[in-house]
Scaffold this motif. Structure first.
Motif, PDB file in Angstrom:
ATOM      1  N   GLU A 210      63.170  40.597 -10.889  1.00  0.00           N
ATOM      2  CA  GLU A 210      61.457  41.312 -10.029  1.00  0.00           C
ATOM      3  C   GLU A 210      61.149  40.156 -11.048  1.00  0.00           C
ATOM      4  OE1 GLU A 210      62.067  42.000 -14.995  1.00  0.00           O
ATOM      5  OE2 GLU A 210      63.138  42.156 -13.123  1.00  0.00           O
ATOM      6  N   LYS A 211      61.693  38.820 -10.967  1.00  0.00           N
ATOM      7  CA  LYS A 211      61.021  37.435 -11.476  1.00  0.00           C
ATOM      8  C   LYS A 211      61.168  36.501 -10.725  1.00  0.00           C
ATOM      9  CE  LYS A 211      60.500  37.880 -16.209  1.00  0.00           C
ATOM     10  NZ  LYS A 211      59.130  37.650 -17.345  1.00  0.00           N
ATOM     11  N   LYS A 212      60.012  35.657 -10.718  1.00  0.00           N
ATOM     12  CA  LYS A 212      60.085  34.475  -9.715  1.00  0.00           C
ATOM     13  C   LYS A 212      60.765  33.134 -10.563  1.00  0.00           C
ATOM     14  CE  LYS A 212      57.523  31.397  -7.359  1.00  0.00           C
ATOM     15  NZ  LYS A 212      56.494  30.836  -6.956  1.00  0.00           N
ATOM     16  N   VAL A 213      62.446  31.962  -9.651  1.00  0.00           N
ATOM     17  CA  VAL A 213      62.851  31.325 -10.187  1.00  0.00           C
ATOM     18  C   VAL A 213      62.417  30.326  -9.620  1.00  0.00           C
ATOM     19  CG1 VAL A 213      64.939  30.130 -10.789  1.00  0.00           C
ATOM     20  CG2 VAL A 213      64.952  33.032 -10.208  1.00  0.00           C
ATOM     21  N   ILE A 214      62.140  29.181 -10.713  1.00  0.00           N
ATOM     22  CA  ILE A 214      61.531  27.514 -10.301  1.00  0.00           C
ATOM     23  C   ILE A 214      62.517  26.830 -10.028  1.00  0.00           C
ATOM     24  CG2 ILE A 214      59.901  25.712 -10.459  1.00  0.00           C
ATOM     25  CD1 ILE A 214      57.781  28.209 -10.512  1.00  0.00           C
ATOM     26  N   ILE A 215      63.205  26.772  -9.238  1.00  0.00           N
ATOM     27  CA  ILE A 215      64.204  25.902  -9.506  1.00  0.00           C
ATOM     28  C   ILE A 215      63.926  24.302 -10.221  1.00  0.00           C
ATOM     29  CG2 ILE A 215      66.995  24.830  -9.084  1.00  0.00           C
ATOM     30  CD1 ILE A 215      66.894  27.099  -8.198  1.00  0.00           C
ATOM     31  N   ILE A 216      63.999  23.451 -10.985  1.00  0.00           N
ATOM     32  CA  ILE A 216      63.584  21.400 -10.829  1.00  0.00           C
ATOM     33  C   ILE A 216      64.464  20.902 -10.678  1.00  0.00           C
ATOM     34  CG2 ILE A 216      62.049  20.398 -12.135  1.00  0.00           C
ATOM     35  CD1 ILE A 216      60.281  22.178 -12.525  1.00  0.00           C
ATOM     36  N   GLY A 217      65.109  19.751 -10.168  1.00  0.00           N
ATOM     37  CA  GLY A 217      65.684  18.810 -10.451  1.00  0.00           C
ATOM     38  C   GLY A 217      66.769  18.524  -9.687  1.00  0.00           C
TER      39      GLY A 217
END
Length: 805
Positions: free
Chosen positions: A326-333
């Motif tokens: 249910e969580k939104k995943v923000i991927i950085i890098g």
């Protein structure tokens, strides 16, 4: 194959030529009389080159890139390491390769060694157990192996000329122990002799190592192959235990051997023995070649994925992981898109497929937003790039339903074969950006996914709520990240090496990779956790450490009160007291309670990986024997079990010892009281034992010959190219031409590229005789002789050599 009959049919010239390779990867076919076999680089996959080209380490045929040794060692699971060996052997058979050059089992003396990603551990016991299964796995399919690099090959700096100065007890207990285990139990097809010198003698001609220890003491019957270009003074190499020189000696060493045979320095019996060794341990492998051997490459990828799933180490977790769908995943890098999955150098593999973490997490059904954030190949973080990243993050981030995955770690230029690191630092731009992100959103919703082949600076831990360390996880590392962060797989890896706070805390700091060839192993047996635990040096993450999504309890330790020999069983129970299934790596350490001998206060002597469902409990049985309580007695020239009181400790890491019991051991006494010889060791000190040069030389048996003060007139073909060319005008001219040539050969590559750095350092630090074989014929015997003559101011001899054909 009738070895004796074939040997009788070969001419003297054919026998001599058979002792050296053909090209970079093949053996000689004796004018069609015998088959030629092929070998290729390993150890975490097949690197079969499309063509042989100087400086080319990247244009190999696609093959499955499995996790590197630094990663799979954290699985602490010999069974899956064996499966990896079997999987690699399948692809070798497919490509009609007879020998895989691996695995590497050099002990991690310092976290700064640039090639540590190819090695298992700082601990010889763990290394030996894992490497034994790797070798047995590969050889179970009829493919040969080459156990490397024998021996004491602990740094890349000046690796072809450095002189590892080490006392006998340290050599036996730390640096040879894993080799001994694997040689005796797995019987590898071949052992690869290292470039460096050991107590003054090159590995490929070291009689003590190759003949006295390997052949006579350990009863080894296999072959000994030189590392590529490591055979110096070929007659001495062959007489002292070498079997096969690699790569192609370009006629140079073949001519030297012929001359030695003609003048009687080599006998007919010796030549026959060497020939039969090559036939038996190399050429005979041809019988296992299968035409049209099929391999399911998708299945191979799944093996790589499972290996990494068992190897990744959860270093921190404040309930950030796993992440609900249910969580939104923000991927950085950028490391999430252009993932770091292997090291640079001769083990570089072209993967058969590569699904990056962004794609793999999306395939799990997560809503994913990707922000590049930083660039892998840049050190600086531009102000605009920083502001753009933070602005986009603010637009996407919602505190209640978002988790940030920040990808961080060592990029390709930071570590690789041929050069060492100077410190534990990671790229500055990655740290700066993470600090800004943590300042913006807080650390409690940030999980760092970290990469690297060796320990690095984890001070960024203060800015994240979780760290999942992947090491260099092979081509399926992106899929593995998705498996682990989703909770479909519970992390179960534990560190196979200590992660210190700083490189200056490490035991070899003052003696590692000096600017000359003298490398003094003054820290002795105190490598890795043996040092940190004995001398109470704080570390960031201890040996054997790793978290899980569940919890375990230990109970009911059963230990015999007295032990006098044979095998004994140590019993205890382990229970999963959490809510999800998982695996615990139980570790057994022995701790001498009091001793008059210099010893580590704690040593790993047993381990097992146990899989448990919630509420499940199992009894664990680990065995100990005489070797578990032994030190190497330099007077008896053998391992000796020492009498005394010991504590048997069971735990989840070297710092987390859950169960303890005392045991009396009835054995031998050591030949001297070391309290009198090294009194400083037995005093409490904040940063370890200080051993003087005089005490070190006493352990060595006398002061060694030093290489620091070499003068013109003393240079030989065994010195490094950079040392020789720097002292004469002719040498400097040649160096300039060579540098231009390297840029042409490696055009298109940045000087930060691992391939460029490896080749450049291979030339600069390579010993001159070795360059004759490894330079593709560019460095001729005449050129090498002229460089040495000019360095020694022997200009007339140099002129005569120029005129000589």
């Amino acid at each position: 194959m009738n070895i004796d009959k074939i040997c009788e049919q070969l001419t003297i010239d054919e026998k001599i030529r058979l002792l050296g390779g053909v090209g970079d990867w093949h053996t000689y076919d004796c004018n069609g009389k015998i088959p030629s076999i092929m070998m290729t680089d390993g150890p975490h996959g097949i690197r079969k080159l499309e063509q042989e080209k100087v400086g080319d380490i990247e244009t190999s045929k696609p093959a499955t890139c499995f996790p590197t040794a630094s990663a799979i060692a954290c699985s602490w699971n010999p069974a899956i390491v064996k499966k990896m060996g079997e999987a690699i052997a399948k692809e070798a058979k497919k490509e009609q390769i007879s020998i895989v050059l691996g695995c590497g089992i050099n002990i991690k003396r310092s976290p700064l060694c640039g090639r540590n990603f190819e090695y298992f551990s700082e601990d010889p016991y763990l290394t030996g157990k894992l490497a034994t299964e790797y070798i047995e796995g590969v050889q179970s399919l009829g493919i040969g192996t080459s156990l490397k690099h024998y021996a004491v090959n602990s740094q890349e700096t000046r690796r072809m000329t450095s002189n590892s100065q080490i006392d006998e007890r340290t050599l036996r207990e730390i640096y040879l122990s894993a080799f001994e285990e694997v040689v005796k139990k797995a019987k590898p097809t071949s052992v690869m002799a290292s470039y460096n010198r050991i107590n003054g003698e090159f590995g490929a001609r070291n009689k003590y190592l190759l003949t006295d220890v390997l052949r006579k003491e350990w009863k080894y019957q296999g072959g000994v192959v030189s590392d590529w270009g490591a055979a110096n003074d070929i007659v001495s190499c062959m007489k002292n235990g070498l079997t096969l020189e690699m790569p192609d000696p370009k006629g140079f060493h073949t001519d030297v051997l012929k001359e030695a045979y003609k003048d009687g320095r080599i006998t007919g019996q010796e030549l026959d023995n060497w020939t039969k060794n090559v036939l038996q341990n190399f050429v005979s492998l041809h019988k296992n070649i299968e035409e049209n051997y099929e391999v399911d490459m998708e299945e191979q990828n799944q093996v790589a994925r499972k290996l990494e799933n068992e190897s990744a180490v959860l270093l921190k977790n404040n309930s950030v992981l796993p992440i609900g769908k249910e969580k939104k995943v923000i991927i950085i890098g950028e490391l999430a898109r252009q993932m770091r999955f292997q090291g640079g150098g001769s083990s570089h593999i072209q993967p058969t497929k590569m699904t990056n973490a962004i794609e793999a997490i999306r395939e799990k059904g997560y809503q994913v937003t990707y922000i590049q954030g930083y660039q892998n190949e840049k050190e600086e973080l531009g102000e605009k790039q920083l502001q753009d990243t933070i602005e986009k993050l603010k637009q996407e981030y919602r505190k209640e339903d978002c988790v940030i995955l920040y990808f961080i770690g060592l990029t390709e230029s930071y570590e690789g074969e041929g050069y060492d690191r100077k410190n534990l630092k990671i790229p500055q731009n990655q740290e700066e950006l993470l600090a800004e992100i943590a300042e913006t959103v807080g650390k409690n919703h940030i999980a760092a996914i970290s990469f690297g082949g060796a320990p690095m600076d984890f001070s960024f831990e203060k800015n994240v709520g979780a760290i999942l360390h992947m090491y260099l996880g092979g081509q399926a590392v992106g899929e593995s990240v998705a498996d682990l962060i989703s909770g479909e797989v519970n992390p179960s890896g534990k560190l196979a090496e200590t992660i210190p706070f700083s490189e200056k805390d490490t035991p070899a700091w003052r003696y590692f990779a000096p600017p000359n060839d003298d490398v003094e192993y003054r820290e002795g047996i105190f490598v890795g956790y043996r040092y940190y635990e004995t001398f109470h040096v704080p570390v960031k993450y201890p040996f054997g450490y790793g978290l899980s999504y569940t919890s375990f309890s230990y109970s009911e330790l059963n230990v015999p009160e007295v032990y006098s020999g044979g095998k004994i069983q140590i019993r205890f129970k382990i229970k999963n007291i959490g809510k999800v299934s998982g695996a615990e790596i139980v570790q057994l350490y022995i701790c001498p309670i009091e001793s008059d001998v210099i010893r580590s206060h704690i040593e790993l002597k047993g381990f097992q990986k146990i899989y448990l469902h919630p509420g499940e409990e199992k009894e664990v049985i680990l065995e100990l024997d005489e070797r578990s309580f032994s030190v190497y007695d330099v007077e008896k020239k053998a391992f000796s079990m020492l009498s005394g009181k010991y504590q048997i400790c069971i735990g989840a890491s070297v710092h987390d010892l859950q169960l303890k019991a005392n045991m009396e051991v009835v054995g031998n006494s050591y030949f001297r009281n070391e309290r009198e010889l090294f009194p400083d060791y037995f005093r409490e000190q904040p940063h370890g034992m200080e051993i003087s040069a005089e005490q070190f030389y006493q352990l060595l048996g006398g002061e060694p010959k030093h290489d620091k003060e070499k003068k013109r007139g003393e240079y030989t073909v065994y010195d490094s190219y950079q040392d020789v060319v720097n002292v004469s005008m002719f040498g400097k001219f040649v160096r300039g031409v060579v540098h231009i040539g390297l840029k042409i050969i490696l055009r298109g590559k940045s000087e930060r590229d691992p391939a460029f750095k490896m080749v450049k350092m291979g030339v600069e630090e390579g010993n001159l005789e070795g360059l004759i074989a490894t330079s593709g014929g560019i460095a001729t015997p005449k050129l090498i002789d002229m460089l040495v003559y000019n360095a020694n101011k022997k200009y007339l001899q140099a002129f005569k050599r120029l005129l000589k054909k």
